[in-house]
Write a protein that holds these residues in place. Structure first.
Motif, PDB file in Angstrom:
ATOM      1  N   ALA A 213       1.172  -0.830  -0.064  1.00  0.00           N
ATOM      2  CA  ALA A 213      -0.247  -0.348  -0.052  1.00  0.00           C
ATOM      3  C   ALA A 213       1.014   1.276  -0.436  1.00  0.00           C
ATOM      4  O   ALA A 213      -0.018   2.181  -0.140  1.00  0.00           O
ATOM      5  CB  ALA A 213      -0.802   0.055   1.081  1.00  0.00           C
ATOM      6  N   ASP A 214       2.709   1.124  -0.129  1.00  0.00           N
ATOM      7  CA  ASP A 214       3.569   2.110  -0.313  1.00  0.00           C
ATOM      8  C   ASP A 214       3.035   3.223   1.077  1.00  0.00           C
ATOM      9  O   ASP A 214       2.835   4.091   1.380  1.00  0.00           O
ATOM     10  CB  ASP A 214       2.696   3.239  -1.396  1.00  0.00           C
ATOM     11  CG  ASP A 214       2.886   2.178  -2.450  1.00  0.00           C
ATOM     12  OD1 ASP A 214       4.112   1.561  -2.502  1.00  0.00           O
ATOM     13  OD2 ASP A 214       2.511   2.508  -4.134  1.00  0.00           O
ATOM     14  N   LEU A 215       2.833   2.229   2.100  1.00  0.00           N
ATOM     15  CA  LEU A 215       3.053   3.706   3.120  1.00  0.00           C
ATOM     16  C   LEU A 215       3.840   3.219   4.140  1.00  0.00           C
ATOM     17  O   LEU A 215       4.118   2.115   4.588  1.00  0.00           O
ATOM     18  CB  LEU A 215       2.014   2.664   4.456  1.00  0.00           C
ATOM     19  CG  LEU A 215      -0.059   2.788   3.711  1.00  0.00           C
ATOM     20  CD1 LEU A 215      -1.348   2.057   4.515  1.00  0.00           C
ATOM     21  CD2 LEU A 215      -0.890   4.693   3.452  1.00  0.00           C
ATOM     22  N   HIS A 216       4.405   4.462   4.381  1.00  0.00           N
ATOM     23  CA  HIS A 216       5.723   4.525   5.763  1.00  0.00           C
ATOM     24  C   HIS A 216       4.832   4.940   6.920  1.00  0.00           C
ATOM     25  O   HIS A 216       5.570   5.094   7.500  1.00  0.00           O
ATOM     26  CB  HIS A 216       6.282   5.527   4.943  1.00  0.00           C
ATOM     27  CG  HIS A 216       6.821   5.056   3.585  1.00  0.00           C
ATOM     28  ND1 HIS A 216       7.793   4.973   3.015  1.00  0.00           N
ATOM     29  CD2 HIS A 216       6.480   5.692   2.035  1.00  0.00           C
ATOM     30  CE1 HIS A 216       8.050   4.627   1.979  1.00  0.00           C
ATOM     31  NE2 HIS A 216       7.081   5.718   1.485  1.00  0.00           N
ATOM     32  N   GLY A 217       4.112   5.185   6.689  1.00  0.00           N
ATOM     33  CA  GLY A 217       3.553   5.524   8.512  1.00  0.00           C
ATOM     34  C   GLY A 217       1.740   5.031   8.534  1.00  0.00           C
ATOM     35  O   GLY A 217       1.621   4.064   7.513  1.00  0.00           O
ATOM     36  N   GLU A 218       1.157   5.951   9.479  1.00  0.00           N
ATOM     37  CA  GLU A 218      -0.193   5.492   9.843  1.00  0.00           C
ATOM     38  C   GLU A 218      -0.648   6.086   8.131  1.00  0.00           C
ATOM     39  O   GLU A 218      -0.653   6.957   7.124  1.00  0.00           O
ATOM     40  CB  GLU A 218      -0.259   7.093  11.048  1.00  0.00           C
ATOM     41  CG  GLU A 218      -2.199   6.102  11.457  1.00  0.00           C
ATOM     42  CD  GLU A 218      -2.899   7.065  12.439  1.00  0.00           C
ATOM     43  OE1 GLU A 218      -2.957   7.924  12.071  1.00  0.00           O
ATOM     44  OE2 GLU A 218      -2.312   6.610  13.585  1.00  0.00           O
ATOM     45  N   PRO A 219      -1.816   4.648   8.111  1.00  0.00           N
ATOM     46  CA  PRO A 219      -2.322   5.098   6.766  1.00  0.00           C
ATOM     47  C   PRO A 219      -2.977   6.958   7.156  1.00  0.00           C
ATOM     48  O   PRO A 219      -4.034   6.607   7.671  1.00  0.00           O
ATOM     49  CB  PRO A 219      -3.116   3.884   6.959  1.00  0.00           C
ATOM     50  CG  PRO A 219      -3.104   3.537   7.727  1.00  0.00           C
ATOM     51  CD  PRO A 219      -2.364   3.643   8.578  1.00  0.00           C
ATOM     52  N   PRO A 220      -3.540   7.051   5.812  1.00  0.00           N
ATOM     53  CA  PRO A 220      -4.347   8.938   5.784  1.00  0.00           C
ATOM     54  C   PRO A 220      -5.342   8.261   5.378  1.00  0.00           C
ATOM     55  O   PRO A 220      -6.088   6.852   5.095  1.00  0.00           O
ATOM     56  CB  PRO A 220      -3.859   9.256   4.403  1.00  0.00           C
ATOM     57  CG  PRO A 220      -3.193   8.087   3.770  1.00  0.00           C
ATOM     58  CD  PRO A 220      -2.866   7.012   4.293  1.00  0.00           C
ATOM     59  N   GLY A 221      -6.765   8.571   6.151  1.00  0.00           N
ATOM     60  CA  GLY A 221      -8.440   8.501   6.197  1.00  0.00           C
ATOM     61  C   GLY A 221      -8.129   7.682   6.778  1.00  0.00           C
ATOM     62  O   GLY A 221      -7.868   7.452   7.877  1.00  0.00           O
ATOM     63  N   ALA A 222      -9.660   7.331   6.789  1.00  0.00           N
ATOM     64  CA  ALA A 222     -10.324   6.223   7.586  1.00  0.00           C
ATOM     65  C   ALA A 222      -9.525   4.305   6.831  1.00  0.00           C
ATOM     66  O   ALA A 222      -9.271   4.831   5.997  1.00  0.00           O
ATOM     67  CB  ALA A 222     -11.809   6.311   7.461  1.00  0.00           C
ATOM     68  N   TYR A 223      -9.015   3.734   7.953  1.00  0.00           N
ATOM     69  CA  TYR A 223      -8.546   2.503   7.701  1.00  0.00           C
ATOM     70  C   TYR A 223      -9.238   1.313   8.804  1.00  0.00           C
ATOM     71  O   TYR A 223      -9.550   1.665   9.505  1.00  0.00           O
ATOM     72  CB  TYR A 223      -6.993   2.795   7.596  1.00  0.00           C
ATOM     73  CG  TYR A 223      -6.104   3.164   9.029  1.00  0.00           C
ATOM     74  CD1 TYR A 223      -6.061   1.840   9.794  1.00  0.00           C
ATOM     75  CD2 TYR A 223      -6.409   4.791   9.382  1.00  0.00           C
ATOM     76  CE1 TYR A 223      -5.847   2.257  11.295  1.00  0.00           C
ATOM     77  CE2 TYR A 223      -5.766   4.574  10.239  1.00  0.00           C
ATOM     78  CZ  TYR A 223      -5.081   3.396  11.994  1.00  0.00           C
ATOM     79  OH  TYR A 223      -5.106   3.712  13.070  1.00  0.00           O
ATOM     80  N   ASN A 224      -8.990  -0.102   8.351  1.00  0.00           N
ATOM     81  CA  ASN A 224      -9.272  -1.065   8.797  1.00  0.00           C
ATOM     82  C   ASN A 224      -7.740  -2.299   8.436  1.00  0.00           C
ATOM     83  O   ASN A 224      -7.588  -1.960   7.295  1.00  0.00           O
ATOM     84  CB  ASN A 224     -10.524  -1.775   8.489  1.00  0.00           C
ATOM     85  CG  ASN A 224     -10.752  -2.579   9.621  1.00  0.00           C
ATOM     86  OD1 ASN A 224     -11.416  -2.887  10.343  1.00  0.00           O
ATOM     87  ND2 ASN A 224      -9.713  -4.240   8.827  1.00  0.00           N
ATOM     88  N   ILE A 225      -7.605  -2.280   9.845  1.00  0.00           N
ATOM     89  CA  ILE A 225      -6.090  -3.433   9.252  1.00  0.00           C
ATOM     90  C   ILE A 225      -6.128  -4.687   9.975  1.00  0.00           C
ATOM     91  O   ILE A 225      -6.252  -5.075  11.429  1.00  0.00           O
ATOM     92  CB  ILE A 225      -4.630  -2.982  10.072  1.00  0.00           C
ATOM     93  CG1 ILE A 225      -4.448  -1.525   9.495  1.00  0.00           C
ATOM     94  CG2 ILE A 225      -3.255  -3.396   9.739  1.00  0.00           C
ATOM     95  CD1 ILE A 225      -3.051  -0.798   9.899  1.00  0.00           C
ATOM     96  N   ARG A 226      -5.857  -5.515   9.284  1.00  0.00           N
ATOM     97  CA  ARG A 226      -6.870  -7.254   9.893  1.00  0.00           C
ATOM     98  C   ARG A 226      -5.082  -7.492   9.594  1.00  0.00           C
ATOM     99  O   ARG A 226      -4.309  -7.903   8.333  1.00  0.00           O
ATOM    100  CB  ARG A 226      -7.284  -7.631   8.593  1.00  0.00           C
ATOM    101  CG  ARG A 226      -8.052  -8.910   8.414  1.00  0.00           C
ATOM    102  CD  ARG A 226      -8.913  -9.181   8.430  1.00  0.00           C
ATOM    103  NE  ARG A 226      -9.351 -10.876   8.639  1.00  0.00           N
ATOM    104  CZ  ARG A 226     -10.730 -11.601   9.068  1.00  0.00           C
ATOM    105  NH1 ARG A 226     -11.073 -10.614  10.070  1.00  0.00           N
ATOM    106  NH2 ARG A 226     -10.579 -12.907   9.480  1.00  0.00           N
ATOM    107  N   LYS A 227      -4.638  -8.006  11.184  1.00  0.00           N
ATOM    108  CA  LYS A 227      -3.840  -9.122  11.264  1.00  0.00           C
ATOM    109  C   LYS A 227      -3.952 -10.947  11.680  1.00  0.00           C
ATOM    110  O   LYS A 227      -4.048 -10.870  12.659  1.00  0.00           O
ATOM    111  CB  LYS A 227      -2.818  -8.821  11.299  1.00  0.00           C
ATOM    112  CG  LYS A 227      -1.384  -9.488  11.421  1.00  0.00           C
ATOM    113  CD  LYS A 227      -0.009  -8.733  12.834  1.00  0.00           C
ATOM    114  CE  LYS A 227       0.627  -9.592  13.299  1.00  0.00           C
ATOM    115  NZ  LYS A 227       1.976  -8.799  13.743  1.00  0.00           N
ATOM    116  N   ASP A 228      -3.693 -11.703  10.611  1.00  0.00           N
ATOM    117  CA  ASP A 228      -3.278 -12.844  11.199  1.00  0.00           C
ATOM    118  C   ASP A 228      -5.486 -13.464  11.698  1.00  0.00           C
ATOM    119  O   ASP A 228      -5.340 -13.688  12.550  1.00  0.00           O
ATOM    120  CB  ASP A 228      -2.633 -13.764  11.903  1.00  0.00           C
ATOM    121  CG  ASP A 228      -1.038 -13.463  11.642  1.00  0.00           C
ATOM    122  OD1 ASP A 228      -1.011 -13.768  10.426  1.00  0.00           O
ATOM    123  OD2 ASP A 228      -0.289 -13.107  12.457  1.00  0.00           O
ATOM    124  N   GLY A 229      -6.093 -12.245  11.065  1.00  0.00           N
ATOM    125  CA  GLY A 229      -7.123 -13.760  11.062  1.00  0.00           C
ATOM    126  C   GLY A 229      -8.130 -12.361  12.239  1.00  0.00           C
ATOM    127  O   GLY A 229      -9.189 -12.816  12.408  1.00  0.00           O
TER     128      GLY A 229
END
Length: 306
Positions: free
Chosen positions: A14-30
């Protein structure tokens, strides 16, 4: 908490170097690990199965990130996401999955996205798949996207998979209603003994609807690729399907574009090409000082991003 490895994978997909801009949801290992809603964008977990609902208010402009990370071997993650882009909204939606498989088990993600772009809305959808890890286990990604473009809506899909993924079956279905426009780019590179299959079905259901599908791929090693884009016009619509592939080494590429009209005013075109890298291109770049491998890489990069 996201680790340094997680951040590295996020940067790849996602070409993210830091916190995502705007709204976000990060899912990890389920499981969901970080989430942020904002005025105009509501992200909520589903109550009946794994996944999220993303609701964008009419007229809202902004970005939404919904990446998935897998860092455990023998992880099999299935997620169902529903995304609604409100009438007149203009959104950049960045999805995709990154797998780091350090073991011998199969790490697999199946993501199902149901996306509706309401009347006059605009969506740019970026989905990048990436795999890495020193383990011997497979990295498997099977995305499915079901897209509905309501009257006058516009969507641009950028679907990317560059190395690292051992097996993938990509399914894309789209319905394009009156006056709506769809532009779909697919870029794929496979190597070693990897396998990739892409099946698309785009339906032009409204007068003045249009779609353009552009697929570019490179197959190396003993990898195998199959493309089946299908474009169907039920009304007075226009569509173009273009599939271009570079074949190298002992790989196999099959390209099976189909156009299907059920209206006498439909205008549909398809073209497909499979070929090797031209020798004169290599010679020209090598004369400038590049090695053969560097020249091939430059040609492949330009082809995939052209």
């Amino acid at each position: 908490m996201l680790t340094a490895l997680d951040r590295k994978i996020l940067q790849e997909i996602a070409d993210l170097h830091g916190e995502p801009p705007g709204a976000y949801n990060i899912r990890k290992d389920g499981a969901g690990v970080e989430r942020r809603s904002l005025p105009g964008v509501k992200i909520e977990p589903k109550t009946d199965k794994a996944g999220i609902d993303v609701l964008v208010a009419p007229g809202h402009e902004g970005t939404v990130h919904i990446p998935v990370l897998l860092t455990d071997t023998e992880q099999k993650d299935v997620v169902y996401n529903t995304i609604e882009i409100g009438a007149g909204a203009d959104i950049l939606l960045v999805a995709g999955c990154g797998i780091h498989n350090p073991g011998s088990g199969e790490a697999r993600h199946d993501g199902i996205h149901h996306v509706v772009v309401k009347k006059g809305g605009r969506l740019r959808y970026v989905e990048k798949h990436y795999g890495e890890g020193a383990g011997t286990g497979k990295k498997v990604l099977n995305p499915k996207t079901v897209l509905v473009l309501e009257e006058g809506a516009y969507a641009e899909l950028d679907l990317v998979q560059i190395r690292g993924v051992d097996d993938t079956v990509r399914l894309t279905e789209a319905t394009v209603e009156k006056g709506a426009q769809l532009l779909m780019y697919e870029r794929l590179l496979t190597g070693a003994d990897q396998s990739a299959e892409s099946e698309m079905e785009v339906k032009l259901t409204g007068d003045g609807s249009s779609a353009r599908i552009i697929s570019r791929s490179v197959a190396q090693g003993t990898s195998r690729q199959i493309f089946r884009p299908r474009l169907i016009a039920y009304q007075h619509g226009k569509g173009h399907v273009e599939c271009d592939s570079i074949i190298m080494d002992s790989s196999v590429v099959r390209s099976i574009p189909e156009i299907w009209a059920e209206n006498a005013d439909a205008e549909l075109v398809h073209e497909a090409a499979i070929g090797k890298i031209a020798g004169e291109q290599l010679i020209k770049l090598m004369a400038l000082g590049l090695t053969r491998e560097e020249a091939e890489e430059a040609i492949i990069s330009g082809f995939l991003h052209g």
